[in-house]
Design a protein around this motif. Structure first.
Motif, mmCIF file in Angstrom:
data_model
loop_
_atom_site.group_PDB
_atom_site.id
_atom_site.type_symbol
_atom_site.label_atom_id
_atom_site.label_comp_id
_atom_site.label_asym_id
_atom_site.label_seq_id
_atom_site.Cartn_x
_atom_site.Cartn_y
_atom_site.Cartn_z
ATOM 1 N N TRP A 1 -8.152 -3.449 -0.196
ATOM 2 C CA TRP A 1 -7.195 -2.827 -1.102
ATOM 3 C C TRP A 1 -7.731 -2.823 -2.527
ATOM 4 O O TRP A 1 -8.419 -3.753 -2.946
ATOM 5 C CB TRP A 1 -5.874 -3.598 -1.093
ATOM 6 C CG TRP A 1 -5.216 -3.611 0.248
ATOM 7 C CD1 TRP A 1 -4.265 -2.750 0.699
ATOM 8 C CD2 TRP A 1 -5.453 -4.525 1.319
ATOM 9 N NE1 TRP A 1 -3.891 -3.075 1.979
ATOM 10 C CE2 TRP A 1 -4.608 -4.168 2.387
ATOM 11 C CE3 TRP A 1 -6.303 -5.625 1.487
ATOM 12 C CZ2 TRP A 1 -4.579 -4.857 3.593
ATOM 13 C CZ3 TRP A 1 -6.283 -6.312 2.685
ATOM 14 C CH2 TRP A 1 -5.423 -5.925 3.719
ATOM 15 N N SER B 1 -5.607 1.689 -0.168
ATOM 16 C CA SER B 1 -6.362 0.950 0.840
ATOM 17 C C SER B 1 -7.487 1.768 1.451
ATOM 18 O O SER B 1 -7.485 2.996 1.405
ATOM 19 C CB SER B 1 -5.433 0.460 1.963
ATOM 20 O OG SER B 1 -5.003 1.539 2.767
ATOM 21 N N THR C 1 0.829 -1.202 0.000
ATOM 22 C CA THR C 1 0.000 0.000 0.000
ATOM 23 C C THR C 1 0.865 1.254 0.000
ATOM 24 O O THR C 1 1.790 1.372 0.790
ATOM 25 C CB THR C 1 -0.901 0.017 1.249
ATOM 26 O OG1 THR C 1 -1.631 -1.196 1.309
ATOM 27 C CG2 THR C 1 -1.853 1.205 1.223
#
Length: 122
Positions: A109, A119, A62
């Motif tokens: 996600w 996310s 992420t």
């Protein structure tokens, strides 16, 4: 030193036209400016700079995320725009792609047009 300064976030893109549509029209961020170097968006008071780069290989982790009040509602809104959550085989996710972390947070996600992992956390 920087605790009282405004944060600016950076995300790379090799697809600035697609990134513009994604961040503006799908995610609903306000476009503040654009030039040959970057797109700048207001992300609820944080400046998000989508920087145009020549080459880019997305990372598997992420790079940008949002805390949301109702993750199911946000995911369904994304699904309505043909954006679907990623599925990972190393932990259990529900039918929408939501994983419940050990502390009870709900996390999911999804990816932008360049494959950057974004996310949602409730």
């Amino acid at each position: 030193m920087l605790a009282n300064q405004k944060l600016k976030a950076f995300v790379p893109t090799v697809k600035p036209n697609e990134a513009k549509l994604f961040y503006k029209d799908i995610l609903g961020l306000k476009l503040l400016s654009e030039d040959n170097f970057a797109l700048e968006f207001d992300a609820n008071g944080t400046l998000l700079r989508i920087t145009t780069v020549r080459e880019f290989k997305p990372h598997p982790f992420t790079i940008l995320g949002w805390n949301v009040n109702n993750i199911v509602s946000v995911i369904k809104q994304l699904n309505d725009k043909n954006i679907f959550c990623e599925r990972y085989d190393f932990f259990e996710q529900d039918s929408l792609g939501i994983w419940i972390s050990p502390n009870g947070s709900k996390v999911a996600w999804f990816k932008d047009p360049d494959g950057n992992v974004l996310s949602l956390t409730e």
